[in-house]
Design an enzyme around this catalytic site. Structure first.
Site, PDB file in Angstrom:
ATOM      1  N   LYS A   1      47.482  40.272 -68.641  1.00 40.85           N
ATOM      2  CA  LYS A   1      48.597  39.806 -69.479  1.00 40.85           C
ATOM      3  C   LYS A   1      48.711  40.653 -70.746  1.00 40.85           C
ATOM      4  O   LYS A   1      49.807  40.980 -71.191  1.00 40.85           O
ATOM      5  CB  LYS A   1      48.387  38.318 -69.863  1.00 40.85           C
ATOM      6  CG  LYS A   1      48.374  37.382 -68.667  1.00 40.85           C
ATOM      7  CD  LYS A   1      48.065  35.957 -69.065  1.00 40.85           C
ATOM      8  CE  LYS A   1      46.664  35.725 -69.537  1.00 40.85           C
ATOM      9  NZ  LYS A   1      45.615  35.888 -68.521  1.00 40.85           N
TER      10      LYS A   1
ATOM     11  N   GLY B   1      40.911  36.659 -73.803  1.00 45.47           N
ATOM     12  CA  GLY B   1      40.505  38.028 -74.103  1.00 45.47           C
ATOM     13  C   GLY B   1      41.533  38.929 -73.452  1.00 45.47           C
ATOM     14  O   GLY B   1      41.563  39.056 -72.234  1.00 45.47           O
ATOM     15  N   HIS B   2      42.440  39.457 -74.240  1.00 45.57           N
ATOM     16  CA  HIS B   2      43.552  40.249 -73.709  1.00 45.57           C
ATOM     17  C   HIS B   2      43.361  41.717 -74.091  1.00 45.57           C
ATOM     18  O   HIS B   2      43.304  42.041 -75.271  1.00 45.57           O
ATOM     19  CB  HIS B   2      44.886  39.707 -74.239  1.00 45.57           C
ATOM     20  CG  HIS B   2      45.180  38.313 -73.760  1.00 45.57           C
ATOM     21  ND1 HIS B   2      46.303  37.611 -74.118  1.00 45.57           N
ATOM     22  CD2 HIS B   2      44.502  37.501 -72.923  1.00 45.57           C
ATOM     23  CE1 HIS B   2      46.284  36.428 -73.526  1.00 45.57           C
ATOM     24  NE2 HIS B   2      45.194  36.340 -72.802  1.00 45.57           N
TER      25      HIS B   2
ATOM     26  N   GLN C   1      45.093  32.365 -70.414  1.00 48.70           N
ATOM     27  CA  GLN C   1      44.617  31.707 -69.185  1.00 48.70           C
ATOM     28  C   GLN C   1      45.694  31.789 -68.077  1.00 48.70           C
ATOM     29  O   GLN C   1      46.457  32.725 -68.073  1.00 48.70           O
ATOM     30  CB  GLN C   1      44.183  30.250 -69.448  1.00 48.70           C
ATOM     31  CG  GLN C   1      42.954  30.139 -70.341  1.00 48.70           C
ATOM     32  CD  GLN C   1      43.270  30.220 -71.827  1.00 48.70           C
ATOM     33  OE1 GLN C   1      44.145  29.545 -72.317  1.00 48.70           O
ATOM     34  NE2 GLN C   1      42.543  31.025 -72.566  1.00 48.70           N
TER      35      GLN C   1
HETATM   36  P1  GDP Z   1      44.270  39.307 -69.601  1.00 47.36           P
HETATM   37  O1  GDP Z   1      43.306  38.283 -70.082  1.00 47.36           O
HETATM   38  O2  GDP Z   1      45.209  38.764 -68.575  1.00 47.36           O
HETATM   39  O3  GDP Z   1      44.990  40.005 -70.711  1.00 47.36           O
HETATM   40  O4  GDP Z   1      43.396  40.427 -68.848  1.00 47.36           O
HETATM   41  P2  GDP Z   1      42.008  41.069 -69.379  1.00 47.36           P
HETATM   42  O5  GDP Z   1      42.304  42.020 -70.470  1.00 47.36           O
HETATM   43  O6  GDP Z   1      41.003  40.014 -69.618  1.00 47.36           O
HETATM   44  O7  GDP Z   1      41.525  41.809 -68.059  1.00 47.36           O
HETATM   45  C1  GDP Z   1      42.302  42.776 -67.423  1.00 47.36           C
HETATM   46  C2  GDP Z   1      41.482  44.080 -67.343  1.00 47.36           C
HETATM   47  O8  GDP Z   1      42.098  44.953 -66.437  1.00 47.36           O
HETATM   48  C3  GDP Z   1      41.443  44.833 -68.663  1.00 47.36           C
HETATM   49  O9  GDP Z   1      40.229  45.512 -68.764  1.00 47.36           O
HETATM   50  C4  GDP Z   1      42.611  45.802 -68.546  1.00 47.36           C
HETATM   51  O10 GDP Z   1      42.445  46.958 -69.346  1.00 47.36           O
HETATM   52  C5  GDP Z   1      42.525  46.148 -67.087  1.00 47.36           C
HETATM   53  N1  GDP Z   1      43.797  46.507 -66.430  1.00 47.36           N
HETATM   54  C6  GDP Z   1      45.046  46.018 -66.636  1.00 47.36           C
HETATM   55  N2  GDP Z   1      45.927  46.543 -65.762  1.00 47.36           N
HETATM   56  C7  GDP Z   1      45.207  47.376 -64.977  1.00 47.36           C
HETATM   57  C8  GDP Z   1      45.543  48.195 -63.840  1.00 47.36           C
HETATM   58  O11 GDP Z   1      46.665  48.249 -63.361  1.00 47.36           O
HETATM   59  N3  GDP Z   1      44.519  48.900 -63.278  1.00 47.36           N
HETATM   60  C9  GDP Z   1      43.243  48.857 -63.737  1.00 47.36           C
HETATM   61  N4  GDP Z   1      42.321  49.573 -63.126  1.00 47.36           N
HETATM   62  N5  GDP Z   1      42.896  48.095 -64.799  1.00 47.36           N
HETATM   63  C10 GDP Z   1      43.863  47.358 -65.390  1.00 47.36           C
HETATM   64  P1  IMO Z   2      42.611  34.999 -70.586  1.00 48.11           P
HETATM   65  O1  IMO Z   2      43.710  34.597 -71.518  1.00 48.11           O
HETATM   66  C1  IMO Z   2      39.635  33.727 -67.649  1.00 48.11           C
HETATM   67  C2  IMO Z   2      37.913  29.738 -68.248  1.00 48.11           C
HETATM   68  C3  IMO Z   2      36.437  29.645 -68.610  1.00 48.11           C
HETATM   69  C4  IMO Z   2      36.090  28.312 -67.969  1.00 48.11           C
HETATM   70  C5  IMO Z   2      37.350  27.467 -68.206  1.00 48.11           C
HETATM   71  C6  IMO Z   2      37.273  26.575 -69.436  1.00 48.11           C
HETATM   72  O2  IMO Z   2      41.821  36.170 -71.057  1.00 48.11           O
HETATM   73  O3  IMO Z   2      43.115  35.138 -69.193  1.00 48.11           O
HETATM   74  P2  IMO Z   2      37.401  27.034 -72.054  1.00 48.11           P
HETATM   75  O4  IMO Z   2      36.571  27.909 -72.946  1.00 48.11           O
HETATM   76  O5  IMO Z   2      38.850  27.373 -72.075  1.00 48.11           O
HETATM   77  O6  IMO Z   2      37.169  25.577 -72.282  1.00 48.11           O
HETATM   78  O7  IMO Z   2      36.856  27.332 -70.569  1.00 48.11           O
HETATM   79  O8  IMO Z   2      38.402  28.405 -68.364  1.00 48.11           O
HETATM   80  N1  IMO Z   2      38.722  30.593 -69.147  1.00 48.11           N
HETATM   81  C7  IMO Z   2      39.184  31.797 -68.806  1.00 48.11           C
HETATM   82  N2  IMO Z   2      38.986  32.531 -67.690  1.00 48.11           N
HETATM   83  N3  IMO Z   2      40.457  34.169 -68.634  1.00 48.11           N
HETATM   84  C8  IMO Z   2      40.676  33.424 -69.740  1.00 48.11           C
HETATM   85  O9  IMO Z   2      41.585  33.767 -70.667  1.00 48.11           O
HETATM   86  C9  IMO Z   2      39.992  32.200 -69.883  1.00 48.11           C
HETATM   87  N4  IMO Z   2      39.966  31.250 -70.836  1.00 48.11           N
HETATM   88  C10 IMO Z   2      39.198  30.269 -70.367  1.00 48.11           C
HETATM   89  O10 IMO Z   2      35.709  30.711 -68.079  1.00 48.11           O
HETATM   90  O11 IMO Z   2      35.934  28.474 -66.585  1.00 48.11           O
HETATM   91 MG    MG Z   3      41.256  38.011 -70.324  1.00 46.39          MG
END
Ligand code: GDP
Ligand code: IMO
Ligand code: MG
Length: 429
Positions: free
Chosen positions: A16, A40-41, A223
């Site tokens: 995201k 964690g974005h 999430q």
């Molecule tokens: P979010 O929580 O939905 O914002 O996603 P996260 O940042 O937690 O996890 C997504 C991970 O995938 C991050 O390390 C991004 O840098 C990485 N990512 C996003 N899009 C792509 C993609 O198209 N390919 C690869 N290999 N990594 C990606």
């Molecule tokens: P983003 O926005 C993945 C999961 C936790 C746990 C459950 C409840 O980066 O996609 P909490 O701390 O919210 O009470 O935990 O939800 N969880 C996530 N898993 N991505 C997240 O956020 C999450 N935020 C919470 O691991 O299973």
């Molecule tokens: Mg994340």
């Protein structure tokens, strides 16, 4: 009016942050509407990685206002840690605003999350231990403290004193934990109060005015639907509504002001924490997806559980959110697998379903019904046109569209901001 929504369509971590950052360069405002620093974005620009927890992922565009909305639970210490880190790296964060109605996530919420998880033992949820559940619980019990309370120091201190008494009793009597000292906590908040006061706004009003003035407002979900408090795998969920419904509630905006809802879908599945996961791979293939995809939590560093794409889950995201578009991410990670199974239904006690059952007892028994695709070997991370993708990759992608009846707007092929195949115009200004 131009109200755009980006939501997760699986268990979170779909990418995201990347999609919001990409769209964020064309927006006037980016709004977080639920969750807190459990998110964690990740945003990657020219190899430089930024991980955002509370700040909207539009933060790199300093022309766009970044709003932490009324539905978010705000740990102010984490907020300023995040801001200080970005500012130390040279990014001014004067464009951050916080809703007066957002609830403050207090140190006792973080501690209680830890204590509750420890006490639950094998029944733990596997939370991020950031205090999210305890903070939302206080909000609904109506003993929460809100950002606007910081405006009047006497009001804040009075509320803190009352609540701390209840919390300390719970901490000591129920969990045999260490109580918090009122004066120490007041001191900590007095220091941070001066910094947060100029950032406080009536977010709902500000967003409404921006939309009425034809500004582009992007609502950033944290999430995802499978972690939704109502529609996720309860109780293995988070404590908010990460869907489009959460936007109306958590940003104070009418649904009629929203034009488009983009669901971010990872080309396979991952999950962090406990709870059922039908397509989970506990073998070498699961491990290889984790290593190739860098599947370690952006917030907690925990290894993510990995499995094949589950389209029943994605279909639920389409239904609940009314997704107008899908942004498909991490397709590049699937290069090199001979076969790519995709879950198209569940089998429970000999019957097939394409919906997620409410009962975990049923869902825990569900077996995936797979449609198996042939894989491809080419590295696709530098591809920018759909027709240049390997044929088998095109088939895999088109099937997602066909099954979900939702058009794809982009296919992301690396973490980098610009590494995308754009299939539909993203922002129409
Ligand atoms: P979010 O929580 O939905 O914002 O996603 P996260 O940042 O937690 O996890 C997504 C991970 O995938 C991050 O390390 C991004 O840098 C990485 N990512 C996003 N899009 C792509 C993609 O198209 N390919 C690869 N290999 N990594 C990606
Ligand atoms: P983003 O926005 C993945 C999961 C936790 C746990 C459950 C409840 O980066 O996609 P909490 O701390 O919210 O009470 O935990 O939800 N969880 C996530 N898993 N991505 C997240 O956020 C999450 N935020 C919470 O691991 O299973
Ligand atoms: Mg994340």
């Amino acid at each position: 009016m131009a109200g755009y929504v980006v939501v997760g369509s699986q268990w979170g971590d779909e990418g995201k942050g990347k999609v919001v950052d990409l769209l964020g360069s064309h927006t006037d405002m980016v709004v977080r509407f639920q969750g807190g620093n459990n998110a964690g974005h990740t945003v990657v620009v020219n190899g430089e990685k930024t991980v955002l927890h509370l700040l909207p992922s539009g933060i790199l565009n300093t022309e766009s206002l970044c709003v932490i909305g009324p539905g978010v639970v705000v740990n102010p210490f984490v907020l300023f840690e995040e801001i200080d880190k970005l500012e130390a790296g040279g990014l001014k964060c004067d464009h951050v605003r916080v809703s007066d109605r957002a609830h403050l996530l207090m140190p006792y919420h973080v501690y209680l999350d830890e204590l509750q998880e420890a006490r639950a033992g094998k029944n733990k949820i596997g939370t991020t231990k950031n205090g999210i559940g305890p903070c939302y619980a206080d909000k609904y019990t109506r003993i929460g403290i809100r950002v606007c309370d910081l405006r009047d120091w006497d009001v804040f201190c009075e509320k803190l004193e009352t609540v701390l008494e209840i919390k300390n009793e719970e901490i000591v009597k129920l969990y045999n934990g260490k109580p918090f000292d009122l004066e120490e906590m007041k001191e900590k908040f007095a220091a941070i109060r001066e910094r947060i006061l100029p950032m406080i706004i009536d977010a709902s009003d500000k967003i409404e005015k921006a939309l009425d003035a034809d500004k582009v407002v992007l609502f950033e979900g944290a999430q995802a639907n499978m972690l939704d408090i109502n529609y996720g795998t309860y109780p293995y969920v988070t404590s908010s509504s990460p869907t489009i419904a959460g936007v109306c509630e958590g940003a104070g905006i009418s649904p009629f002001k929203l034009d488009r809802c983009i669901g971010v879908v990872k080309a396979y599945s991952t999950r962090v924490g406990e709870g059922p996961f039908v397509t989970e791979l506990l073998d070498e293939t699961g491990k290889s997806l984790r290593e190739k995809g860098g599947e370690y939590g952006a917030t907690t560093g925990r290894p993510r559980r990995c499995g094949w794409l589950d389209l029943c889950v994605v279909k639920q995201a389409c239904r609940i959110n009314g997704l107008t578009d899908i942004a498909l991410t991490k397709t590049d990670v699937l290069s090199g697998y001979e076969k790519l199974p995709v879950c198209v239904a569940y089998e429970i006690d000999g019957k097939t379903y394409d919906t997620v059952p409410a009962s975990l007892k049923d869902y825990g028994r569900a077996k995936p019904v797979y449609k198996v695709f042939d894989g491809w070997t080419e590295d696709i991370s530098s591809v920018r046109r759909f027709e240049d993708l390997p044929e088998n990759c095109q088939k895999y992608i088109r099937f997602i569209e066909e099954y979900t009846k939702t058009p794809l707007c982009l296919v992301s092929v690396s973490p980098e901001r610009d590494a995308n195949i754009i299939l539909r115009e993203l922002i129409t200004e």
